[in-house]
Design a protein around this motif. Structure first.
Motif, PDB file in Angstrom:
ATOM      1  N   GLY A 108     -39.182  -4.379 -41.629  1.00 46.26           N
ATOM      2  CA  GLY A 108     -40.553  -3.944 -41.448  1.00 46.26           C
ATOM      3  C   GLY A 108     -41.492  -4.509 -42.492  1.00 46.26           C
ATOM      4  N   SER A 110     -45.419  -3.522 -44.654  1.00 48.52           N
ATOM      5  CA  SER A 110     -46.465  -2.543 -44.954  1.00 48.52           C
ATOM      6  C   SER A 110     -47.587  -3.243 -45.695  1.00 48.52           C
ATOM      7  CB  SER A 110     -45.907  -1.377 -45.781  1.00 48.52           C
ATOM      8  OG  SER A 110     -45.413  -1.838 -47.023  1.00 48.52           O
ATOM      9  N   ILE A 238     -50.436   1.348 -44.625  1.00 49.02           N
ATOM     10  CA  ILE A 238     -49.945   1.448 -43.249  1.00 49.02           C
ATOM     11  C   ILE A 238     -48.655   0.631 -43.174  1.00 49.02           C
ATOM     12  CG2 ILE A 238     -52.178   1.861 -42.166  1.00 49.02           C
ATOM     13  CD1 ILE A 238     -52.284  -1.131 -41.490  1.00 49.02           C
ATOM     14  N   THR A 240     -45.109  -0.555 -40.480  1.00 50.94           N
ATOM     15  CA  THR A 240     -44.427  -0.553 -39.194  1.00 50.94           C
ATOM     16  C   THR A 240     -43.055  -1.188 -39.373  1.00 50.94           C
ATOM     17  OG1 THR A 240     -44.580  -1.216 -36.856  1.00 50.94           O
ATOM     18  CG2 THR A 240     -45.379  -2.796 -38.481  1.00 50.94           C
ATOM     19  N   ASP A 241     -42.078  -0.729 -38.597  1.00 52.05           N
ATOM     20  CA  ASP A 241     -40.743  -1.319 -38.672  1.00 52.05           C
ATOM     21  C   ASP A 241     -40.030  -1.185 -37.334  1.00 52.05           C
ATOM     22  OD1 ASP A 241     -39.470   1.253 -38.477  1.00 52.05           O
ATOM     23  OD2 ASP A 241     -39.683   1.524 -40.631  1.00 52.05           O
ATOM     24  N   GLY A 242     -38.932  -1.918 -37.206  1.00 55.35           N
ATOM     25  CA  GLY A 242     -38.103  -1.875 -36.004  1.00 55.35           C
ATOM     26  C   GLY A 242     -36.645  -1.844 -36.387  1.00 55.35           C
ATOM     27  N   ALA A 253     -38.557   2.130 -33.226  1.00 57.10           N
ATOM     28  CA  ALA A 253     -39.709   1.527 -33.888  1.00 57.10           C
ATOM     29  C   ALA A 253     -40.573   2.649 -34.445  1.00 57.10           C
ATOM     30  CB  ALA A 253     -40.518   0.673 -32.916  1.00 57.10           C
ATOM     31  N   SER A 254     -41.303   2.365 -35.483  1.00 52.16           N
ATOM     32  CA  SER A 254     -42.157   3.398 -36.072  1.00 52.16           C
ATOM     33  C   SER A 254     -43.428   2.791 -36.638  1.00 52.16           C
ATOM     34  CB  SER A 254     -41.410   4.160 -37.174  1.00 52.16           C
ATOM     35  OG  SER A 254     -41.262   3.356 -38.326  1.00 52.16           O
ATOM     36  N   PHE A 255     -44.444   3.620 -36.725  1.00 53.55           N
ATOM     37  CA  PHE A 255     -45.706   3.268 -37.380  1.00 53.55           C
ATOM     38  C   PHE A 255     -46.073   4.438 -38.286  1.00 53.55           C
ATOM     39  CE2 PHE A 255     -50.310   3.595 -37.720  1.00 53.55           C
ATOM     40  CZ  PHE A 255     -50.627   2.322 -38.180  1.00 53.55           C
ATOM     41  N   SER A 256     -46.421   4.132 -39.531  1.00 50.87           N
ATOM     42  CA  SER A 256     -46.703   5.223 -40.476  1.00 50.87           C
ATOM     43  C   SER A 256     -47.930   4.923 -41.319  1.00 50.87           C
ATOM     44  CB  SER A 256     -45.496   5.463 -41.388  1.00 50.87           C
ATOM     45  OG  SER A 256     -45.225   4.319 -42.178  1.00 50.87           O
ATOM     46  N   LYS A 275     -45.849   9.787 -39.664  1.00 52.54           N
ATOM     47  CA  LYS A 275     -45.096   8.706 -39.030  1.00 52.54           C
ATOM     48  C   LYS A 275     -44.885   9.015 -37.554  1.00 52.54           C
ATOM     49  CE  LYS A 275     -41.555   6.663 -41.042  1.00 52.54           C
ATOM     50  NZ  LYS A 275     -40.187   6.373 -41.568  1.00 52.54           N
ATOM     51  N   THR A 290     -40.565  10.004 -28.146  1.00 54.27           N
ATOM     52  CA  THR A 290     -41.469   9.812 -29.281  1.00 54.27           C
ATOM     53  C   THR A 290     -41.424  11.043 -30.179  1.00 54.27           C
ATOM     54  OG1 THR A 290     -43.297  10.622 -27.920  1.00 54.27           O
ATOM     55  CG2 THR A 290     -43.041   8.231 -28.126  1.00 54.27           C
TER      56      THR A 290
END
Length: 378
Positions: A108, A110, A238, A240-242, A253-256, A275, A290
């Protein structure tokens, strides 16, 4: 002419070194909690060391790679200008089970949208601290040139190079905020301080600053206030990762977003995190779902030393986790926990964070032992 050139070069060399030290102080003032969000160089982290789902992660920034190739980036002028590379972080993580068998890989990035902690280095210019520090440097430069001229003309001194080095060491010692000048064994320290007293008195700073001891004490007060102000600055990132499983198939996958803000007394910081996670349930029908995870906490720092490093941090956190769809039969769609994160600095770069979670509804405890190591670039 040569002796004056030598004096100027020596003083400029010290000022360049002081620029690197200013960046280093900026790094020291960051809490372990801060560096877990955004590292400046390299970080190796082992998560849930004693649990069933472990991971080994590596975090770094684009600036770390660039500064390795070009060490001049560590000087504060270049450091400030490298805004994008300082704020862009990438991370890799290997997931393991309780038997240390590979179960997946996470990658990911940031980015810090707001990173006022580093920008403070630029704001340091034009402050009362810089103005008086420049005055002190000017006083020292004048006296050093005078004493250097005396050394050059003194026929009784056989090793003039050694004497010039001793003089420069005295100047360095005076400019170093960590030095105890009262116990200095360098004979030039006291001689220089007495010589700059008339210049300080003529400057008319005020009743409390009439000599070198008064000016040094005032500079120390301004420095301490600067350090505290440094630790109060905000950070907004911010990320994001997978994640893929052991066979390489994408399954999460995530977004934080994370916000950290210290107080002006430099002993605690507010920590806000949210997150959003998209994941595969991994059951037979592989239903996607989700989740939302939010945390509100306050991190308390203890034991600052002359490096402005905290040696113990305790963070109190309220955590809320919500699964919006495809909840499994053995789990709740909402979980609220009260967490305590205890972070102990074993060495300058080594932290041992222990996370304790208390499930409010089920009234049970969970514990997670982590290890983080920050590799600095100095």
């Amino acid at each position: 002419m040569k002796k004056y050139t030598t004096t100027i070069v020596c003083l400029l060399t010290y000022i360049l070194n002081a620029q690197v030290n200013l960046v280093e102080v900026n790094e020291n003032s960051k809490s372990g909690n801060y560096k877990d969000i955004l590292t400046s160089f390299y970080q190796l982290a082992v998560k849930d060391f004693s649990g069933e789902e472990k991971s080994i992660g590596f975090n770094s920034t684009l600036f770390a790679l660039k500064s390795k190739a070009n060490p001049n980036l560590l000087k504060d002028v270049n450091y400030i200008e490298a805004t994008f590379s300082r704020n862009f972080q990438f991370n890799f993580k290997i997931d393991l089970n309780k038997d240390l068998k590979y179960t997946g890989f996470t990658g990911g990035i940031s980015y810090a949208l707001i990173n006022n902690r580093n920008e403070t280095l630029a704001n340091f210019r034009g402050t009362p601290l810089e103005a008086k520090y420049n005055d002190l440097s000017e006083f020292l430069g004048t006296v050093q040139a005078t004493i250097g001229n005396q050394i050059a003309l003194d026929a009784t001194i056989s090793d003039k190079k050694k004497e010039f080095e001793l003089l420069q060491n005295a100047v360095d010692e005076i400019l170093d905020y960590k030095s105890d000048l009262t116990s200095s064994k360098n004979p030039y320290v006291n001689k220089i301080l007495k010589a700059i007293d008339p210049q300080i008195a003529s400057k008319g700073y005020g009743e409390t600053i009439t000599n070198s001891s008064g000016l040094m004490a005032h500079l120390n007060e301004l420095t301490q206030a600067y350090y505290k102000e440094l630790q109060s600055k905000g950070l907004l990132t911010i990320a994001t990762d997978g994640t893929s499983n052991e066979s390489g198939k994408f399954n999460k996958a995530s977004f934080s977003i994370t916000y950290l803000k210290g107080n002006k007394e430099a002993w605690n910081e507010i920590d806000l995190r949210a997150k959003l996670i998209y994941a595969d349930t991994l059951v037979t029908d592989h239903l996607p779902r989700t989740e939302l995870n939010t945390k509100i906490g306050s991190n308390f720092k203890f034991g600052n030393d002359y490096k402005k490093q905290s040696y113990l941090e305790i963070k109190a956190v309220a955590e809320y986790n919500k699964i919006f769809n495809n909840v499994l039969s053995d789990e709740d769609d909402e979980v609220i926990t009260a967490n305590a994160e205890i972070r102990l600095r074993i060495a300058d770069d080594l932290w041992i964070p222990l996370v304790i979670k208390y499930d409010i509804e089920k009234a049970n405890f969970l514990g997670f032992l982590n290890v983080t190591y920050n590799f600095e670039g100095f």
